[in-house]
Scaffold this motif. Structure first.
Motif, PDB file in Angstrom:
ATOM      1  N   PRO A 199       2.034  -6.140  -6.885  1.00  0.00           N
ATOM      2  CA  PRO A 199       1.252  -6.022  -5.650  1.00  0.00           C
ATOM      3  C   PRO A 199       1.364  -4.602  -5.113  1.00  0.00           C
ATOM      4  O   PRO A 199       2.419  -3.976  -5.205  1.00  0.00           O
ATOM      5  N   ASP A 200       0.287  -4.103  -4.574  1.00  0.00           N
ATOM      6  CA  ASP A 200       0.296  -2.767  -3.995  1.00  0.00           C
ATOM      7  C   ASP A 200       1.032  -2.830  -2.659  1.00  0.00           C
ATOM      8  O   ASP A 200       0.490  -3.300  -1.655  1.00  0.00           O
ATOM      9  N   THR A 201       2.279  -2.358  -2.648  1.00  0.00           N
ATOM     10  CA  THR A 201       3.103  -2.480  -1.445  1.00  0.00           C
ATOM     11  C   THR A 201       2.637  -1.581  -0.307  1.00  0.00           C
ATOM     12  O   THR A 201       3.171  -1.657   0.794  1.00  0.00           O
ATOM     13  N   ARG A 202       1.653  -0.734  -0.572  1.00  0.00           N
ATOM     14  CA  ARG A 202       1.089   0.074   0.515  1.00  0.00           C
ATOM     15  C   ARG A 202       0.188  -0.766   1.413  1.00  0.00           C
ATOM     16  O   ARG A 202      -0.222  -0.321   2.485  1.00  0.00           O
ATOM     17  N   ASN A 203      -0.134  -1.980   0.977  1.00  0.00           N
ATOM     18  CA  ASN A 203      -1.054  -2.829   1.734  1.00  0.00           C
ATOM     19  C   ASN A 203      -0.407  -4.156   2.134  1.00  0.00           C
ATOM     20  O   ASN A 203      -1.053  -5.191   2.160  1.00  0.00           O
ATOM     21  N   VAL A 204       0.890  -4.108   2.419  1.00  0.00           N
ATOM     22  CA  VAL A 204       1.599  -5.333   2.787  1.00  0.00           C
ATOM     23  C   VAL A 204       1.217  -5.755   4.204  1.00  0.00           C
ATOM     24  O   VAL A 204       1.268  -4.956   5.131  1.00  0.00           O
ATOM     25  N   GLY A 205       0.840  -7.019   4.350  1.00  0.00           N
ATOM     26  CA  GLY A 205       0.486  -7.569   5.656  1.00  0.00           C
ATOM     27  C   GLY A 205       1.252  -8.844   5.931  1.00  0.00           C
ATOM     28  O   GLY A 205       2.174  -9.212   5.195  1.00  0.00           O
ATOM     29  N   LYS A 206       0.849  -9.563   6.957  1.00  0.00           N
ATOM     30  CA  LYS A 206       1.571 -10.768   7.369  1.00  0.00           C
ATOM     31  C   LYS A 206       1.488 -11.891   6.354  1.00  0.00           C
ATOM     32  O   LYS A 206       2.314 -12.812   6.363  1.00  0.00           O
ATOM     33  N   ASP A 207       0.481 -11.840   5.470  1.00  0.00           N
ATOM     34  CA  ASP A 207       0.324 -12.901   4.475  1.00  0.00           C
ATOM     35  C   ASP A 207       0.946 -12.537   3.132  1.00  0.00           C
ATOM     36  O   ASP A 207       0.698 -13.217   2.130  1.00  0.00           O
ATOM     37  N   ALA A 208       1.751 -11.489   3.102  1.00  0.00           N
ATOM     38  CA  ALA A 208       2.287 -10.995   1.824  1.00  0.00           C
ATOM     39  C   ALA A 208       3.316 -11.922   1.205  1.00  0.00           C
ATOM     40  O   ALA A 208       3.537 -11.893  -0.003  1.00  0.00           O
ATOM     41  N   MET A 209       3.998 -12.732   2.032  1.00  0.00           N
ATOM     42  CA  MET A 209       5.038 -13.625   1.524  1.00  0.00           C
ATOM     43  C   MET A 209       4.667 -15.079   1.784  1.00  0.00           C
ATOM     44  O   MET A 209       4.098 -15.416   2.824  1.00  0.00           O
ATOM     45  N   LYS A 210       5.040 -15.947   0.838  1.00  0.00           N
ATOM     46  CA  LYS A 210       4.862 -17.379   1.030  1.00  0.00           C
ATOM     47  C   LYS A 210       6.067 -17.941   1.790  1.00  0.00           C
ATOM     48  O   LYS A 210       7.083 -17.276   1.950  1.00  0.00           O
ATOM     49  N   GLU A 211       5.949 -19.181   2.220  1.00  0.00           N
ATOM     50  CA  GLU A 211       7.034 -19.802   2.973  1.00  0.00           C
ATOM     51  C   GLU A 211       8.302 -19.950   2.150  1.00  0.00           C
ATOM     52  O   GLU A 211       9.408 -19.969   2.692  1.00  0.00           O
ATOM     53  N   ASP A 212       8.169 -20.063   0.809  1.00  0.00           N
ATOM     54  CA  ASP A 212       9.356 -20.225  -0.038  1.00  0.00           C
ATOM     55  C   ASP A 212      10.018 -18.897  -0.378  1.00  0.00           C
ATOM     56  O   ASP A 212      10.988 -18.852  -1.142  1.00  0.00           O
ATOM     57  N   GLY A 213       9.500 -17.794   0.180  1.00  0.00           N
ATOM     58  CA  GLY A 213      10.116 -16.494  -0.042  1.00  0.00           C
ATOM     59  C   GLY A 213       9.589 -15.738  -1.236  1.00  0.00           C
ATOM     60  O   GLY A 213      10.019 -14.621  -1.503  1.00  0.00           O
ATOM     61  N   THR A 214       8.641 -16.323  -1.987  1.00  0.00           N
ATOM     62  CA  THR A 214       8.039 -15.610  -3.108  1.00  0.00           C
ATOM     63  C   THR A 214       6.824 -14.833  -2.633  1.00  0.00           C
ATOM     64  O   THR A 214       6.264 -15.112  -1.569  1.00  0.00           O
ATOM     65  N   ILE A 215       6.418 -13.861  -3.435  1.00  0.00           N
ATOM     66  CA  ILE A 215       5.297 -12.997  -3.052  1.00  0.00           C
ATOM     67  C   ILE A 215       3.977 -13.734  -3.200  1.00  0.00           C
ATOM     68  O   ILE A 215       3.729 -14.399  -4.207  1.00  0.00           O
ATOM     69  N   ASN A 216       3.132 -13.600  -2.203  1.00  0.00           N
ATOM     70  CA  ASN A 216       1.785 -14.156  -2.274  1.00  0.00           C
ATOM     71  C   ASN A 216       0.890 -13.125  -2.956  1.00  0.00           C
ATOM     72  O   ASN A 216       0.255 -12.298  -2.303  1.00  0.00           O
ATOM     73  N   ARG A 217       0.872 -13.160  -4.266  1.00  0.00           N
ATOM     74  CA  ARG A 217       0.176 -12.124  -5.031  1.00  0.00           C
ATOM     75  C   ARG A 217      -1.332 -12.146  -4.820  1.00  0.00           C
ATOM     76  O   ARG A 217      -2.003 -11.134  -4.982  1.00  0.00           O
ATOM     77  N   ALA A 218      -1.857 -13.312  -4.451  1.00  0.00           N
ATOM     78  CA  ALA A 218      -3.294 -13.407  -4.223  1.00  0.00           C
ATOM     79  C   ALA A 218      -3.730 -12.632  -2.982  1.00  0.00           C
ATOM     80  O   ALA A 218      -4.908 -12.295  -2.841  1.00  0.00           O
ATOM     81  N   ALA A 219      -2.779 -12.321  -2.091  1.00  0.00           N
ATOM     82  CA  ALA A 219      -3.130 -11.647  -0.834  1.00  0.00           C
ATOM     83  C   ALA A 219      -3.056 -10.133  -0.937  1.00  0.00           C
ATOM     84  O   ALA A 219      -3.410  -9.440   0.013  1.00  0.00           O
ATOM     85  N   LEU A 220      -2.611  -9.613  -2.076  1.00  0.00           N
ATOM     86  CA  LEU A 220      -2.423  -8.176  -2.214  1.00  0.00           C
ATOM     87  C   LEU A 220      -3.164  -7.641  -3.442  1.00  0.00           C
ATOM     88  O   LEU A 220      -3.220  -8.315  -4.470  1.00  0.00           O
ATOM     89  N   PRO A 221      -3.706  -6.439  -3.361  1.00  0.00           N
ATOM     90  CA  PRO A 221      -4.315  -5.823  -4.545  1.00  0.00           C
ATOM     91  C   PRO A 221      -3.256  -5.634  -5.624  1.00  0.00           C
ATOM     92  O   PRO A 221      -2.086  -5.364  -5.332  1.00  0.00           O
ATOM     93  N   ALA A 222      -3.639  -5.793  -6.889  1.00  0.00           N
ATOM     94  CA  ALA A 222      -2.699  -5.662  -7.998  1.00  0.00           C
ATOM     95  C   ALA A 222      -2.900  -4.318  -8.699  1.00  0.00           C
ATOM     96  O   ALA A 222      -4.028  -3.899  -8.958  1.00  0.00           O
ATOM     97  N   ILE A 223      -1.783  -3.643  -9.002  1.00  0.00           N
ATOM     98  CA  ILE A 223      -1.836  -2.335  -9.658  1.00  0.00           C
ATOM     99  C   ILE A 223      -0.836  -2.276 -10.806  1.00  0.00           C
ATOM    100  O   ILE A 223       0.036  -3.132 -10.939  1.00  0.00           O
ATOM    101  N   PHE A 224      -0.969  -1.265 -11.634  1.00  0.00           N
ATOM    102  CA  PHE A 224      -0.035  -0.984 -12.723  1.00  0.00           C
ATOM    103  C   PHE A 224       1.226  -0.399 -12.083  1.00  0.00           C
ATOM    104  O   PHE A 224       1.169   0.579 -11.358  1.00  0.00           O
ATOM    105  N   ASN A 225       2.382  -1.016 -12.319  1.00  0.00           N
ATOM    106  CA  ASN A 225       3.609  -0.511 -11.707  1.00  0.00           C
ATOM    107  C   ASN A 225       3.799   0.970 -12.032  1.00  0.00           C
ATOM    108  O   ASN A 225       3.764   1.371 -13.194  1.00  0.00           O
TER     109      ASN A 225
END
Length: 290
Positions: free
Chosen positions: A13-39
């Motif tokens: 996930p592009d951590t430059r665009n982290v918002g309030k929906d970036a994490m799920k309730e179980d503590g894992t990353i909500n990848r669908a809410a963030l743009p995906a990039i090559f690490n």
């Protein structure tokens, strides 16, 4: 000398665009809410692999990534820059993996690939910043490892010579092959896409992607086998169900908290030495500095 090179890479996930929906309730990353990039640091590792390929004609680079089926995007990106092929390790059972489970799954995939001379990967991924997966893979494969690599200086006679960038300086080390090398972000940037390779491989697709394509595009894949990207499951790499995904992840997120930094107050100073001296004394007294 022909080399078989594996590059470990991750779509993050592009951590430059982290918002309030970036994490799920179980503590894992909500990848669908963030743009995906090559690490980013994996791109540095890819460049080192491409330099080895340039210096050793006939060498091949296989990009290995674990994630959702859409992670095939970074395989195409690597091929555009000079890699030869790629594998997406994807399975619902792999979801929610911590570094221990991730390294186990990738190590199993490396064993399935079999023949390799060197494994390269970025020092760490920007969605975790642990720098653990590369070294853990080396341990699971019982391979020597070199971390914090900035440049591969030489690879010959069964050894690799690496310049490492450390906190307090630089050191040069030599390791026997095969080995695992993790690459710093201070290493050379990855070269840009090659226009001819983009034209040749722009329709490359994994089986999951191919299933959603038009009949014409599917026919093109059958006509040009080099466009077929591999997709492996956990069962295909003989992964133990108890060591992958959430069951194999002893690290659990207890709590997630959003922290927003904001200034509570501000102060305007004149440019006199006395005003600045008074401020410094105040900051030392309240332990802000010093």
């Amino acid at each position: 000398m022909r080399l078989n090179i594996i590059v470990l890479a991750k779509q993050v996930p592009d951590t430059r665009n982290v918002g309030k929906d970036a994490m799920k309730e179980d503590g894992t990353i909500n990848r669908a809410a963030l743009p995906a990039i090559f690490n980013p640091e994996d791109l540095n590792a890819l460049e080192q692999a491409l330099r080895l390929k340039d210096a050793n004609p006939g060498s091949t680079i296989t990009l290995l990534t674990m994630g959702l089926p859409r992670a095939a995007e970074i395989i195409r990106e690597a091929i555009y820059r000079g890699a030869d092929t790629g594998i997406v390790l994807t399975d619902r059972a792999l979801g929610g993996a911590d570094t221990l489970a991730t390294s186990y799954s990738l190590a199993q995939a490396v064993k399935k690939i079999g023949d390799f001379d060197i494994i390269l990967g970025g020092r760490q991924a920007i969605d975790g910043d642990t720098a653990q997966v590369g070294p853990q893979i080396a341990e699971k494969l019982n391979l020597p490892q070199v971390t914090y690599a900035e440049e591969i200086l030489d690879l010959s006679n069964g050894t690799v010579t690496v310049k490492r960038r450390l906190e307090n300086g630089v050191e040069t080390v030599k390791a026997p092959l095969p080995c695992v090398v993790t690459v710093n972000g201070t290493a050379a940037d990855c070269r840009p896409r090659n226009a001819m390779r983009v034209q040749k491989y722009k329709y490359a697709a994994s089986p999951s992607e191919a299933a959603a394509l038009s009949p014409e595009r599917q026919a093109l894949l059958e006509k040009r086998p080099y466009l077929k990207l591999q997709e492996w499951s956990a069962a295909y790499v003989d992964a133990d169900p108890e060591q992958i995904g959430l069951p194999g992840s002893p690290t659990k997120v207890k709590n997630v908290e959003n922290v927003v930094f904001s200034a509570k107050e501000s102060r305007v100073l004149d440019d006199s030495d006395a005003a600045i001296e008074d401020l410094v004394k105040e900051l030392i007294t309240n332990h802000t500095i010093g």
